[in-house]
Design a protein around this motif. Sequence first.
Motif, mmCIF file in Angstrom:
data_model
loop_
_atom_site.group_PDB
_atom_site.id
_atom_site.type_symbol
_atom_site.label_atom_id
_atom_site.label_comp_id
_atom_site.label_asym_id
_atom_site.label_seq_id
_atom_site.Cartn_x
_atom_site.Cartn_y
_atom_site.Cartn_z
ATOM 1 N N GLY A 185 -8.707 -60.061 1.230
ATOM 2 C CA GLY A 185 -8.956 -58.852 0.453
ATOM 3 C C GLY A 185 -7.726 -58.234 -0.170
ATOM 4 N N LEU A 186 -6.588 -58.915 -0.132
ATOM 5 C CA LEU A 186 -5.375 -58.337 -0.725
ATOM 6 C C LEU A 186 -5.582 -58.115 -2.217
ATOM 7 N N ASP A 187 -5.011 -57.029 -2.725
ATOM 8 C CA ASP A 187 -5.184 -56.728 -4.153
ATOM 9 C C ASP A 187 -3.861 -56.675 -4.921
ATOM 10 N N ALA A 188 -2.753 -56.970 -4.245
ATOM 11 C CA ALA A 188 -1.451 -57.004 -4.919
ATOM 12 C C ALA A 188 -0.472 -57.773 -4.057
ATOM 13 N N VAL A 189 0.557 -58.314 -4.702
ATOM 14 C CA VAL A 189 1.613 -59.005 -3.967
ATOM 15 C C VAL A 189 2.944 -58.745 -4.663
ATOM 16 N N PHE A 190 3.918 -58.312 -3.878
ATOM 17 C CA PHE A 190 5.290 -58.188 -4.357
ATOM 18 C C PHE A 190 6.028 -59.449 -3.949
ATOM 19 N N VAL A 191 6.605 -60.142 -4.926
ATOM 20 C CA VAL A 191 7.270 -61.418 -4.677
ATOM 21 C C VAL A 191 8.768 -61.234 -4.907
ATOM 22 N N ALA A 192 9.577 -61.741 -3.977
ATOM 23 C CA ALA A 192 11.001 -61.422 -3.938
ATOM 24 C C ALA A 192 11.845 -62.127 -4.994
ATOM 25 N N SER A 193 11.247 -62.946 -5.852
ATOM 26 C CA SER A 193 11.977 -63.509 -6.995
ATOM 27 C C SER A 193 10.976 -63.952 -8.044
ATOM 28 N N ASP A 194 11.418 -64.020 -9.291
ATOM 29 C CA ASP A 194 10.528 -64.446 -10.374
ATOM 30 C C ASP A 194 10.131 -65.911 -10.242
#
Length: 350
Positions: free
Chosen positions: A259-268
């Motif tokens: 059910g996650l609705d967003a993800v912050f990723v530590a590099s492009d």
Amino acid sequence: MTIADLQYLPRPAGDDDPESDSPTLAHVAALAGVSLATASRVLNNSAGVSMRAREQVRDAVTHLGYVRRRAARATTTKRVRAVAAVVCANNNRLFSDPFYARIISGATEELAGHDVPLMVIPVTDDRLSLIEPSLHSGHYSGVLLVGAHDRHSLTVSLPAAGVPVTMIGRPLHATRASYVDVDNKGGARLAVEHLIRQGRRNIATIAGPPNMAVGADRLAGYKESLARAGLPEMPIAYGDFSQASAVHAMWRLLDQRPGLDAVFVASDIMATGALHALRRAGRRVPDDVAVVGFDDIPLAAHTNPPLTTIRQPIEETGTMAARRLLSIIDGEAEEQDPLLPTTLVARASA
């Protein structure tokens, strides 16, 4: 053995100036609880030394501020010959990740203005013993250290040998090397706060390696933003800043929190892997899952959809690091290690 006891130890012949009050290799060995020969082998990165002994010697070197006086380096009266950019990555990563090229570009331009050539040396742990002697030999007036993991041997052995060192990114543990860094923690907060403003409440992250300050700081900023907003903690998946690692990490997150609705990723670069995995899973970006990266590499504007990301001044970081290294080589007064700002670049992915 206590620190106070070290002043009474004998000074081995040829180790340091006998009239100096500076710590000697004998002091290092005594504080580390190893023999003089073992301490010497650690600082020369020789084989046949246990990992525990290496850590003890490096901790003692850092604590005492030991510097081999016999390894005299360039000063204001001695022309700078060359600077080495030691990139802790294999050849594939060096030539595929634009971060390294942009850092080196900024450093090269700054050094060229002072007629100082920059030699780029990729090094992995298994090849370190081949490279380290040349860095100690006096061929280079200073070293820019890029991508070093926590307690990397060069962060100890080079300063101990009197080699000026400036790191790209702050070290996790104390070292005599200077550094230039960006506000990784603040940038991560910007990313998560942007997602929260958009109404996202189940925000996961793909973090960088925890044994590198860049990974630890971006993860810390992510956690701080969730805590301030009173949002639930989510599983953390780790990558190594490669695209492939992020594909696997994104699959793990979807399996653990569908059910996650967003993800912050530590590099492009890792964010492109996350986008690929989400597409394969049938999740629409940003409708189902919003994605924010970090770096703002040129590719970020051309992903599908274009990537919202945190811009860090990569070329300026290389420029500042080269400038700082030159000032140390010239014996100028040390300044506070710079921390450069980051900014949010909003695009279609979030």
